[in-house]
Design a protein around this motif. Structure first.
Motif, mmCIF file in Angstrom:
data_model
loop_
_atom_site.group_PDB
_atom_site.id
_atom_site.type_symbol
_atom_site.label_atom_id
_atom_site.label_comp_id
_atom_site.label_asym_id
_atom_site.label_seq_id
_atom_site.Cartn_x
_atom_site.Cartn_y
_atom_site.Cartn_z
ATOM 1 N N SER A 359 66.403 -51.170 -114.923
ATOM 2 C CA SER A 359 65.970 -50.549 -116.130
ATOM 3 C C SER A 359 67.148 -51.044 -117.234
ATOM 4 C CB SER A 359 66.823 -49.383 -115.728
ATOM 5 O OG SER A 359 67.936 -49.616 -115.921
ATOM 6 N N HIS A 360 67.893 -51.858 -116.895
ATOM 7 C CA HIS A 360 68.647 -52.483 -118.182
ATOM 8 C C HIS A 360 67.971 -53.382 -118.722
ATOM 9 C CE1 HIS A 360 71.608 -55.800 -119.080
ATOM 10 N NE2 HIS A 360 72.439 -54.908 -120.212
ATOM 11 N N ALA A 361 67.078 -54.134 -118.266
ATOM 12 C CA ALA A 361 66.565 -54.497 -119.561
ATOM 13 C C ALA A 361 65.421 -53.820 -120.331
ATOM 14 C CB ALA A 361 65.366 -56.036 -118.629
ATOM 15 N N PHE A 362 65.272 -52.639 -119.971
ATOM 16 C CA PHE A 362 64.242 -52.095 -121.095
ATOM 17 C C PHE A 362 65.701 -51.272 -121.483
ATOM 18 C CE2 PHE A 362 61.460 -51.099 -117.234
ATOM 19 C CZ PHE A 362 60.671 -52.000 -117.882
ATOM 20 N N PHE A 363 66.306 -50.925 -120.957
ATOM 21 C CA PHE A 363 67.284 -49.976 -122.653
ATOM 22 C C PHE A 363 67.998 -50.771 -123.081
ATOM 23 C CE2 PHE A 363 71.399 -50.007 -120.319
ATOM 24 C CZ PHE A 363 71.292 -49.289 -119.002
ATOM 25 N N LYS A 364 68.651 -52.280 -122.503
ATOM 26 C CA LYS A 364 69.844 -53.113 -123.906
ATOM 27 C C LYS A 364 68.313 -53.948 -124.152
ATOM 28 C CE LYS A 364 73.115 -53.498 -123.574
ATOM 29 N NZ LYS A 364 73.785 -53.105 -122.519
ATOM 30 N N ALA A 365 67.253 -54.196 -124.299
ATOM 31 C CA ALA A 365 66.697 -54.829 -125.245
ATOM 32 C C ALA A 365 65.916 -54.340 -126.719
ATOM 33 C CB ALA A 365 64.928 -55.731 -124.600
ATOM 34 N N LEU A 366 65.485 -52.870 -125.574
ATOM 35 C CA LEU A 366 65.705 -51.642 -126.614
ATOM 36 C C LEU A 366 66.685 -51.422 -127.961
ATOM 37 C CD1 LEU A 366 63.929 -49.966 -127.938
ATOM 38 C CD2 LEU A 366 64.513 -48.027 -126.647
ATOM 39 N N LEU A 367 67.696 -51.351 -127.500
ATOM 40 C CA LEU A 367 69.324 -51.253 -127.900
ATOM 41 C C LEU A 367 69.386 -53.101 -129.137
ATOM 42 C CD1 LEU A 367 72.131 -50.229 -125.848
ATOM 43 C CD2 LEU A 367 71.494 -49.249 -127.342
ATOM 44 N N PHE A 368 69.359 -53.855 -128.734
ATOM 45 C CA PHE A 368 69.006 -55.084 -129.379
ATOM 46 C C PHE A 368 67.818 -54.526 -129.922
ATOM 47 C CE2 PHE A 368 72.144 -57.353 -126.143
ATOM 48 C CZ PHE A 368 72.543 -57.741 -127.608
ATOM 49 N N LEU A 369 66.570 -54.742 -130.129
ATOM 50 C CA LEU A 369 65.623 -54.644 -130.827
ATOM 51 C C LEU A 369 65.653 -53.432 -131.985
ATOM 52 C CD1 LEU A 369 62.522 -55.108 -128.596
ATOM 53 C CD2 LEU A 369 64.011 -56.940 -129.742
ATOM 54 N N ALA A 403 68.021 -45.586 -126.609
ATOM 55 C CA ALA A 403 68.395 -46.659 -125.428
ATOM 56 C C ALA A 403 70.037 -45.675 -124.734
ATOM 57 C CB ALA A 403 68.401 -47.156 -126.170
ATOM 58 N N SER A 404 70.319 -45.142 -126.450
ATOM 59 C CA SER A 404 72.198 -44.846 -126.127
ATOM 60 C C SER A 404 71.954 -44.343 -124.651
ATOM 61 C CB SER A 404 72.925 -44.159 -127.276
ATOM 62 O OG SER A 404 72.842 -45.201 -128.074
ATOM 63 N N LEU A 405 71.076 -42.681 -124.850
ATOM 64 C CA LEU A 405 71.000 -41.760 -123.605
ATOM 65 C C LEU A 405 71.202 -42.509 -122.420
ATOM 66 C CD1 LEU A 405 69.885 -39.031 -124.770
ATOM 67 C CD2 LEU A 405 72.220 -39.325 -124.563
ATOM 68 N N ALA A 406 70.725 -43.448 -121.833
ATOM 69 C CA ALA A 406 70.240 -44.259 -120.985
ATOM 70 C C ALA A 406 71.357 -45.342 -120.153
ATOM 71 C CB ALA A 406 68.816 -45.429 -121.018
ATOM 72 N N LEU A 407 71.738 -46.056 -121.345
ATOM 73 C CA LEU A 407 72.757 -46.393 -121.059
ATOM 74 C C LEU A 407 74.162 -45.537 -120.849
ATOM 75 C CD1 LEU A 407 75.023 -49.422 -120.941
ATOM 76 C CD2 LEU A 407 74.499 -49.108 -123.528
ATOM 77 N N ALA A 408 74.656 -44.671 -121.026
ATOM 78 C CA ALA A 408 75.353 -43.946 -121.127
ATOM 79 C C ALA A 408 74.657 -43.094 -119.713
ATOM 80 C CB ALA A 408 75.602 -43.391 -122.116
ATOM 81 N N GLY A 409 73.469 -43.115 -119.020
ATOM 82 C CA GLY A 409 73.300 -42.997 -117.735
ATOM 83 C C GLY A 409 73.034 -40.495 -117.808
#
Lengths: 670, 100
Positions: A359-369, A403-409
């Motif tokens: 899940s980190h791969a998804f939302f962190k890739a998204l944040l970076f992109l 992505a931020s919502l996902a990162l913050a959980g």
């Protein structure tokens, strides 16, 4: 099940794409982007098919082994753990390659870029599906090489070149430990089979390694007066490698600097895939870790500390990408913490941690992109110069919020509503609570929960500063092209909804990775070897504990909303050179300074200079004596060469005459 | 029939004359001529032995040797010619360009 015969193609296709793109990339469509995209798409499809096949029949993993040389083999092992990693790596890599076509469109060296990223994808895929630790190590090094090449992609910039060097050297510390671990392991295994290895048995294959765990655990060594099991040494050395690769404290210093590369590289390598190699290594060798006293606890502590430590630094960074870099370190800390919690929940920890990895791969890739999209359009990554980007780039802003919502959980405990990050991070924190309850040690839980608060703080600070409010400087900007926004949207949907759908089956699937036709590990029995007592994760913690991560996330959102959106509190009072805490954080705990001044300059540089001076004098002396003798000899012997032809002929004739006399004498004697 | 020894003596005398000339002379042309003398003394030997042993291969060998000597002489005199044009002298003592 014809797909398993194609398994070898998974790393081979991108490797082939690398070769083609590297040599003739400039002549292929999209500056060499098309061939890697097709190759990786094919790899992704094969991995997906294999994963689907495995999901239906999780006991029958794919295991193929070929003789390499001596007693080593090359092999493919696709068990649930490898399958989900393969699919994730190929998928994220595919999206990022598509995105890169747009992002790198202006770069003259883009064929080199695509060649290097496809080589990276090939080595990462081969790392994931190796069935022995040696092959894993080779791919591990290849991945490190690609990281070096891509961080220094813009090698004309001195900062990029030095960042590449720093990343390479820092991870090397870990790599050496990993190699040392493999050597110790091999020596032990060799001793255990009494030096005679039957034909067709490859000692470094994971099933062989795992079958000797109790014996290795019984071997003891004394280090600094402490009685330590060999298994603990090996696992700690392996973890040392993981610390380097996955940016754990204290070897995390290279990761923020790695942001010198193109943003897509940061997304692919330094957020989604390569840095998770360390986590994958620990997960892969989890049976060893759980049987090793202390090792798993150290993994948990380092992970928890890193999660908190990196988050504090993420709070004060002004560079878009650096905030995300510290966020990555922090989340990797969570993954390590999740693995360390195997001390109480057993193999389930692998499932939980790997799910967070995905899940980190998804939302962190998204944040970076998203960040890349902003940088591509606006041309700056200093958040102080941005603001109000949401009006110009609505799609990017929307996906960034997801992505931020996902990162913050964000999510609602007890229901199936929530972002992917919620479903992956919550179990880790709950396991940490279980650990606290069980072992009476609350530090991991405390670190994890404070880090969750800080995560929410720094990500919403970034969001408000960049996307909300009014522009602080004049920047032109436009929404990015479709090749960039489409991957963004796909990742955005995944970041929001992926977790809710797959969390239960995926956790169960991956947790069962050590029980199948390849290995059949009795994790609770191994835990007893490591003096751990497993409890069954029941999920009936107090309601407050279940809600705690969400509550702190909301608190973080509110605080940033008040500060950065309503501007109710003037932050300039705190953000100044006079504030000791701010200064400490902004200068990253002076760790760079400590590393460079105290360690690098004082110890390594000056030490090496000193040693080098004396060695130099010694070797120089030898060389000088040899050259002196040669010169002197030449000087005296060259007088022989008179240049008078008669002298030469006399010498020749004398020689011939002597030879004739000699032959005559010899013939008379015999 | 003249005995073999006479031929060998003649050959030895011519060879010695050539050798003496080769060592004592400084003029390049003379040296080349002395080299020719030494070569041909060896040819006399070859032919003499060939006749003595009734074996034709010695004479064939001598023919090869003469052809080679001709080629060598042509190159040698060509070199001497160009040296003379460049240096205006064929005194070999003065040709010490490559000496220390």
């Amino acid at each position: 099940m014809a797909y398993e015969n194609l398994a070898f193609l998974i790393p081979l296709l991108p490797a082939l794409a690398f070769a083609i793109t590297f040599f003739v990339g400039k002549k292929t469509p999209y500056g060499g982007g098309l061939i890697p995209i097709f190759a990786i798409a094919a790899s992704f499809l094969i991995s997906l098919m294999i994963t689907i096949g495995l999901l239906q029949n999780p006991d029958q993993v794919i295991s193929q082994s070929y003789h390499w040389f001596a007693i080593f083999n090359l092999g493919i092992l696709i068990d649930p753990l490898a399958a989900v990693m393969l699919t994730m790596v190929a998928f994220v890599s595919l999206l990022i390659h598509i995105y890169s076509v747009g992002y790198m469109s202006h770069d003259p060296a883009k064929s080199r870029y695509f060649a290097e990223t496809s080589l990276f994808t090939a080595s990462m895929l081969s790392l994931v599906l190796s069935d022995n630790i040696l092959q894993l190590f080779i791919s591990w090094e290849l991945v490190g090489l690609c990281s070096y090449l891509l961080i220094g992609f813009w090698y004309q910039k001195p900062s990029a070149a030095s960042a590449a060097k720093k990343a390479f050297l820092t991870t090397r510390v870990g790599d050496v430990m990993f190699l040392a671990g493999i050597i110790v392991l091999f020596a032990d295994l060799f001793k255990l089979v009494n030096g005679s290895i039957p034909d067709g048995v490859y000692l470094l294959r994971f099933d062989e390694i795992f079958s000797y765990i109790p014996e290795i655990a019984a071997m003891n060594a004394t280090i600094l007066g402490f009685e330590v099991s060999h298994l603990t040494i090996i696992t700690l050395l392996f973890f040392g490698g993981a610390v380097g690769k996955s940016g754990q404290f204290p070897l995390h210093v290279w990761l923020p600097d790695a942001m010198e590369g193109p943003t897509t590289v940061s997304a692919l390598i330094h957020a989604a895939t390569m840095v998770t190699a360390g986590v994958y290594l620990v997960a892969r060798t989890f049976p060893m870790f759980i049987a090793a006293p202390q090792s798993l606890i150290i993994v948990a502590y380092v992970g928890a500390f890193t999660a908190l430590f990196a988050a504090t630094m993420g709070l004060v960074m002004n560079d878009l990408k650096r905030v995300l870099a510290y966020s990555t370190i922090s989340q990797l800390g969570y993954m390590m913490l999740g693995l360390g919690m195997g001390a109480v929940v057993g193999a389930e920890a692998v499932g939980v941690s790997i799910f967070h990895l995905i899940s980190h791969a998804f939302f962190k890739a998204l944040l970076f992109l998203c960040a890349g999209s902003v940088i591509h359009a606006v041309g700056t990554h200093d958040m102080r110069e941005l603001g109000g980007v949401a009006k110009v780039m609505p799609i990017t802003a929307a996906t960034m919020v997801a992505a931020s919502l996902a990162l913050a959980g964000f999510g609602i405990p007890g229901t199936s509503i929530g972002s992917t990050g919620f479903f992956s991070k919550d179990p880790i924190i709950e396991n940490a609570y279980l650990f606290g309850e069980h072992a009476g040690n609350w530090f991991p839980y405390l670190f994890a929960i404070v880090a969750a608060l800080l995560t929410s703080l720094y990500i919403f600070r970034l969001l408000f500063m960049t996307f909300a409010g009014k522009p602080r400087t004049n920047y032109g900007g436009h929404e990015s092209p479709a090749s960039m926004t489409v991957p963004l949207s796909i990742l955005g949907i995944l970041a929001l909804f992926f977790g809710a759908i797959v969390v239960e089956p995926l956790n169960k699937f991956v947790s069962g990775t050590f029980v199948n036709n390849f290995v059949n590990m009795d994790i609770p029995a191994l835990a007893e070897v490591g003096n751990y007592e497993l409890v069954h994760h029941a999920g009936h913690e107090p309601l407050l504990i279940q809600w705690m991560p969400v509550i702190v996330a909301i608190i973080g959102l509110l605080i940033t909303f008040v500060i950065y959106y309503q501007k109710a509190i003037d932050m300039s009072r705190f953000v100044s050179k006079d504030n000791v805490v701010y200064k400490l954080l902004y200068n990253r705990y002076y760790q760079n300074e400590i590393f460079t001044r105290l360690f690098a300059v004082r110890f390594v540089y000056e030490g090496l200079a000193m040693a080098g001076y004396h060695i130099d004098r010694f070797i120089d002396g030898i060389v000088n004596v040899i050259s002196y003798l040669t010169i002197e000899a030449g000087d005296s012997f060259r007088k022989i060469q008179t240049g008078v032809i008669q002298h030469y002929s006399v010498a020749v004739i004398t020689g011939v005459s002597l030879l004739v006399i000699l032959i005559k004498l010899v013939m008379e004697v015999f | 029939m003249i005995p073999l020894n006479w031929y060998l003596a003649l050959s030895a005398i011519i060879f010695s004359i050539g050798l003496y000339g080769f060592i004592s002379q400084k003029n390049g042309i003379r040296i080349l001529m002395c080299v020719e003398l030494m070569l041909n003394s060896a040819n006399i030997n070859l032919v003499a032995f060939s006749s003595y042993n009734d074996d034709m291969s010695g004479q064939v060998f001598a023919l090869f040797s003469i052809a080679l000597a001709a080629a060598e002489a042509a190159i040698g005199f060509a070199i001497m010619m160009s040296i003379y044009r460049m240096r205006d002298a064929i005194n070999l003592d003065e040709l010490n360009l490559l000496r220390w």
